[in-house]
Write a protein that holds these residues in place. Structure first.
Motif, PDB file in Angstrom:
ATOM      1  N   ARG A  11      20.600  19.854  32.832  1.00  0.00           N
ATOM      2  CA  ARG A  11      21.797  20.270  33.561  1.00  0.00           C
ATOM      3  C   ARG A  11      21.490  20.322  35.055  1.00  0.00           C
ATOM      4  NH1 ARG A  11      25.976  22.390  30.675  1.00  0.00           N
ATOM      5  NH2 ARG A  11      25.606  22.588  28.428  1.00  0.00           N
ATOM      6  N   LYS A  12      22.453  19.868  35.834  1.00  0.00           N
ATOM      7  CA  LYS A  12      22.354  19.943  37.288  1.00  0.00           C
ATOM      8  C   LYS A  12      23.722  20.274  37.848  1.00  0.00           C
ATOM      9  CE  LYS A  12      20.764  19.710  41.435  1.00  0.00           C
ATOM     10  NZ  LYS A  12      19.803  20.708  41.927  1.00  0.00           N
ATOM     11  N   ARG A  13      23.755  21.314  38.689  1.00  0.00           N
ATOM     12  CA  ARG A  13      25.027  21.673  39.313  1.00  0.00           C
ATOM     13  C   ARG A  13      24.851  21.791  40.825  1.00  0.00           C
ATOM     14  NH1 ARG A  13      23.173  26.232  36.662  1.00  0.00           N
ATOM     15  NH2 ARG A  13      24.223  25.531  34.778  1.00  0.00           N
ATOM     16  N   PHE A  14      25.905  21.504  41.535  1.00  0.00           N
ATOM     17  CA  PHE A  14      25.959  21.704  42.974  1.00  0.00           C
ATOM     18  C   PHE A  14      27.074  22.710  43.225  1.00  0.00           C
ATOM     19  CE2 PHE A  14      24.221  17.386  42.522  1.00  0.00           C
ATOM     20  CZ  PHE A  14      23.050  17.516  43.263  1.00  0.00           C
ATOM     21  N   GLY A  15      26.697  23.939  43.562  1.00  0.00           N
ATOM     22  CA  GLY A  15      27.684  25.004  43.681  1.00  0.00           C
ATOM     23  C   GLY A  15      28.329  25.263  42.334  1.00  0.00           C
ATOM     24  N   ALA A  16      29.638  25.190  42.293  1.00  0.00           N
ATOM     25  CA  ALA A  16      30.353  25.423  41.037  1.00  0.00           C
ATOM     26  C   ALA A  16      30.565  24.138  40.244  1.00  0.00           C
ATOM     27  CB  ALA A  16      31.701  26.078  41.330  1.00  0.00           C
ATOM     28  N   HIS A  17      30.070  23.013  40.771  1.00  0.00           N
ATOM     29  CA  HIS A  17      30.343  21.718  40.147  1.00  0.00           C
ATOM     30  C   HIS A  17      29.183  21.298  39.253  1.00  0.00           C
ATOM     31  CE1 HIS A  17      31.883  17.797  39.439  1.00  0.00           C
ATOM     32  NE2 HIS A  17      31.066  17.171  40.268  1.00  0.00           N
ATOM     33  N   ALA A  38      32.013   5.364  35.570  1.00  0.00           N
ATOM     34  CA  ALA A  38      32.759   5.392  36.833  1.00  0.00           C
ATOM     35  C   ALA A  38      31.977   6.140  37.905  1.00  0.00           C
ATOM     36  CB  ALA A  38      34.113   6.065  36.607  1.00  0.00           C
ATOM     37  N   SER A  39      32.323   5.889  39.162  1.00  0.00           N
ATOM     38  CA  SER A  39      31.732   6.665  40.259  1.00  0.00           C
ATOM     39  C   SER A  39      32.013   8.145  40.034  1.00  0.00           C
ATOM     40  CB  SER A  39      32.331   6.219  41.595  1.00  0.00           C
ATOM     41  OG  SER A  39      31.997   4.876  41.859  1.00  0.00           O
ATOM     42  N   GLY A  40      30.985   8.983  40.251  1.00  0.00           N
ATOM     43  CA  GLY A  40      31.144  10.415  40.036  1.00  0.00           C
ATOM     44  C   GLY A  40      30.835  10.879  38.628  1.00  0.00           C
ATOM     45  N   SER A  41      30.373   9.949  37.767  1.00  0.00           N
ATOM     46  CA  SER A  41      30.092  10.336  36.383  1.00  0.00           C
ATOM     47  C   SER A  41      28.724  10.996  36.210  1.00  0.00           C
ATOM     48  CB  SER A  41      30.197   9.116  35.460  1.00  0.00           C
ATOM     49  OG  SER A  41      29.287   8.101  35.850  1.00  0.00           O
ATOM     50  N   GLY A  42      27.873  10.943  37.269  1.00  0.00           N
ATOM     51  CA  GLY A  42      26.576  11.614  37.207  1.00  0.00           C
ATOM     52  C   GLY A  42      25.379  10.700  37.156  1.00  0.00           C
ATOM     53  N   LYS A  43      25.586   9.393  37.258  1.00  0.00           N
ATOM     54  CA  LYS A  43      24.481   8.442  37.113  1.00  0.00           C
ATOM     55  C   LYS A  43      23.407   8.639  38.180  1.00  0.00           C
ATOM     56  CE  LYS A  43      27.001   4.695  37.549  1.00  0.00           C
ATOM     57  NZ  LYS A  43      28.272   5.338  37.943  1.00  0.00           N
ATOM     58  N   SER A  44      23.821   8.676  39.446  1.00  0.00           N
ATOM     59  CA  SER A  44      22.854   8.782  40.547  1.00  0.00           C
ATOM     60  C   SER A  44      22.117  10.117  40.504  1.00  0.00           C
ATOM     61  CB  SER A  44      23.563   8.629  41.895  1.00  0.00           C
ATOM     62  OG  SER A  44      24.094   7.335  42.039  1.00  0.00           O
ATOM     63  N   THR A  45      22.830  11.187  40.235  1.00  0.00           N
ATOM     64  CA  THR A  45      22.186  12.502  40.149  1.00  0.00           C
ATOM     65  C   THR A  45      21.178  12.534  39.019  1.00  0.00           C
ATOM     66  OG1 THR A  45      24.112  13.606  41.092  1.00  0.00           O
ATOM     67  CG2 THR A  45      22.584  14.973  39.827  1.00  0.00           C
ATOM     68  N   MET A 192      12.137   0.756  32.943  1.00  0.00           N
ATOM     69  CA  MET A 192      13.140   0.821  34.006  1.00  0.00           C
ATOM     70  C   MET A 192      14.394   1.540  33.541  1.00  0.00           C
ATOM     71  SD  MET A 192      13.024  -2.942  35.836  1.00  0.00           S
ATOM     72  CE  MET A 192      12.932  -3.929  34.366  1.00  0.00           C
ATOM     73  N   VAL A 193      14.994   2.293  34.476  1.00  0.00           N
ATOM     74  CA  VAL A 193      16.309   2.886  34.263  1.00  0.00           C
ATOM     75  C   VAL A 193      17.180   2.492  35.447  1.00  0.00           C
ATOM     76  CG1 VAL A 193      17.611   4.975  33.741  1.00  0.00           C
ATOM     77  CG2 VAL A 193      15.179   4.859  33.137  1.00  0.00           C
ATOM     78  N   LEU A 194      18.334   1.893  35.167  1.00  0.00           N
ATOM     79  CA  LEU A 194      19.218   1.393  36.215  1.00  0.00           C
ATOM     80  C   LEU A 194      20.589   2.042  36.096  1.00  0.00           C
ATOM     81  CD1 LEU A 194      17.298  -1.125  35.290  1.00  0.00           C
ATOM     82  CD2 LEU A 194      18.984  -2.518  36.438  1.00  0.00           C
ATOM     83  N   ALA A 195      21.093   2.551  37.208  1.00  0.00           N
ATOM     84  CA  ALA A 195      22.525   2.823  37.326  1.00  0.00           C
ATOM     85  C   ALA A 195      23.132   1.567  37.911  1.00  0.00           C
ATOM     86  CB  ALA A 195      22.782   4.018  38.232  1.00  0.00           C
ATOM     87  N   ASP A 213      30.194   9.837  31.295  1.00  0.00           N
ATOM     88  CA  ASP A 213      31.544  10.253  31.628  1.00  0.00           C
ATOM     89  C   ASP A 213      31.532  11.750  31.912  1.00  0.00           C
ATOM     90  OD1 ASP A 213      34.519   9.669  31.690  1.00  0.00           O
ATOM     91  OD2 ASP A 213      34.480  11.222  30.145  1.00  0.00           O
ATOM     92  N   ALA A 214      31.905  12.118  33.138  1.00  0.00           N
ATOM     93  CA  ALA A 214      32.001  13.528  33.531  1.00  0.00           C
ATOM     94  C   ALA A 214      30.719  14.301  33.227  1.00  0.00           C
ATOM     95  CB  ALA A 214      33.193  14.192  32.847  1.00  0.00           C
ATOM     96  N   GLY A 215      29.566  13.677  33.547  1.00  0.00           N
ATOM     97  CA  GLY A 215      28.301  14.389  33.444  1.00  0.00           C
ATOM     98  C   GLY A 215      27.661  14.416  32.075  1.00  0.00           C
ATOM     99  N   ARG A 216      28.205  13.637  31.154  1.00  0.00           N
ATOM    100  CA  ARG A 216      27.622  13.569  29.809  1.00  0.00           C
ATOM    101  C   ARG A 216      27.403  12.115  29.407  1.00  0.00           C
ATOM    102  NH1 ARG A 216      31.382  17.893  29.119  1.00  0.00           N
ATOM    103  NH2 ARG A 216      30.349  19.828  28.456  1.00  0.00           N
ATOM    104  N   ILE A 217      26.380  11.876  28.562  1.00  0.00           N
ATOM    105  CA  ILE A 217      26.255  10.562  27.943  1.00  0.00           C
ATOM    106  C   ILE A 217      27.196  10.565  26.745  1.00  0.00           C
ATOM    107  CG2 ILE A 217      24.752   8.950  26.729  1.00  0.00           C
ATOM    108  CD1 ILE A 217      22.442   9.894  28.444  1.00  0.00           C
ATOM    109  N   LEU A 218      28.321   9.898  26.910  1.00  0.00           N
ATOM    110  CA  LEU A 218      29.348   9.920  25.877  1.00  0.00           C
ATOM    111  C   LEU A 218      29.008   8.980  24.730  1.00  0.00           C
ATOM    112  CD1 LEU A 218      32.051  11.403  25.531  1.00  0.00           C
ATOM    113  CD2 LEU A 218      33.184   9.361  26.434  1.00  0.00           C
ATOM    114  N   GLU A 219      28.309   7.886  25.071  1.00  0.00           N
ATOM    115  CA  GLU A 219      27.983   6.885  24.053  1.00  0.00           C
ATOM    116  C   GLU A 219      26.778   6.094  24.521  1.00  0.00           C
ATOM    117  OE1 GLU A 219      30.293   3.338  21.558  1.00  0.00           O
ATOM    118  OE2 GLU A 219      31.410   4.647  22.915  1.00  0.00           O
ATOM    119  N   GLU A 220      25.893   5.749  23.601  1.00  0.00           N
ATOM    120  CA  GLU A 220      24.748   4.900  23.949  1.00  0.00           C
ATOM    121  C   GLU A 220      24.397   4.014  22.776  1.00  0.00           C
ATOM    122  OE1 GLU A 220      20.550   6.783  23.437  1.00  0.00           O
ATOM    123  OE2 GLU A 220      21.779   8.342  24.370  1.00  0.00           O
ATOM    124  N   GLY A 221      23.781   2.888  23.085  1.00  0.00           N
ATOM    125  CA  GLY A 221      23.375   1.972  22.025  1.00  0.00           C
ATOM    126  C   GLY A 221      22.956   0.640  22.597  1.00  0.00           C
TER     127      GLY A 221
END
Length: 243
Positions: A11-17, A38-45, A192-195, A213-221
């Motif tokens: 888990r990683k949060r910035f302030g209340a986010h 999508a941008s903002g889904s948490g990949k870079s963080t 390697m791990v790539l965003a 999606d929104a900070g979670r790995i919703l699906e992988e395979g």
């Protein structure tokens, strides 16, 4: 298969986010994992958490069975093992390409220019830049600068490489030459791990694709399964927009 890098409940949060919301992920030795979303889904963080550029708020990260997320742990040895390359090249404009590459090994590992020159020359030659070592960043194209940034990370001899949208700032005709570097590393067995937004590349070369999606790995395979028959409605909606 034993994981080279393993995340549990990260888990990683910035302030209340909340940016990363309890992420579990295993990356095997020699595996290429692509993070899409999508941008903002948490990949870079998430990538920045993996090599401790961002301290995590909860959960555990294991490298070769060692807990590297333990509070108070010196992050520098971890960052030597887990290199990261960003979309902005971050090259020093007053240094030649070779000097940019040699800086970190000289400072962190105490190596001299003479120690480093054979290895650095080999890397520049391997990635088609043997005649550009004495050039300054403003004398190089965007694709060449990004390749220098990758060589700089490889000069530290990392065990794992992280790439954060490294083609997104490039003109379309320069993207291919950077992706060819990743193909080369893949062929050499680099973990390697790539965003990435390069869906065709992810489908062609990834061992595993994770949809965030929104900070979670919703699906992988495997790419064929995730791109060809996604299970989640959010994954289907995202892929319908980008493919």
């Amino acid at each position: 298969m034993t994981a080279k890098l393993s995340l549990r409940g990260v888990r990683k949060r910035f302030g209340a986010h909340d940016v990363c919301k309890g992420i579990d992920l295993d990356i095997a030795e020699g595996e290429m994992v692509c993070l899409i979303g999508a941008s903002g889904s948490g990949k870079s963080t998430l990538l920045r958490c993996m090599n401790l550029l961002e301290p995590i708020d909860d959960g555990t990260i294991w490298l070769d069975g060692q807990d590297i997320s333990e509070p108070g742990l010196d992050p520098q040895p971890v960052r030597q093992k887990i290199g990261i390359v960003f979309q902005s090249y971050n090259l020093f404009p007053h240094m030649t390409a070779a000097e940019n590459v040699m800086l970190a090994p000289r400072r962190v590992r105490g190596l001299s220019r003479d120690d480093l020159r054979p290895k650095v020359t080999q890397l520049f030659t391997r990635f088609g830049l043997g005649d550009r070592m004495a050039h300054y960043p403003d004398q190089l194209s965007g694709g060449q600068q990004q390749r220098v940034a990758i060589i700089r990370a490889l000069a530290m001899e990392p065990q794992i490489m992280l790439f954060d949208e490294i083609t997104s700032a490039l003109d379309p005709e320069l993207v291919g030459e950077v992706l060819d570097v990743l193909r080369d590393l893949r062929g050499q067995g680099m973990t390697m791990v790539l965003a990435t937004h390069e869906m065709g590349f992810a489908r062609e070369l990834a061992d595993k694709v994770c949809f965030l999606d929104a900070g979670r790995i919703l699906e992988e395979g495997p790419p064929d399964a995730l791109f060809g028959a996604p299970r989640e409605a959010r994954t289907k909606a995202f892929l319908s927009r980008v493919l």
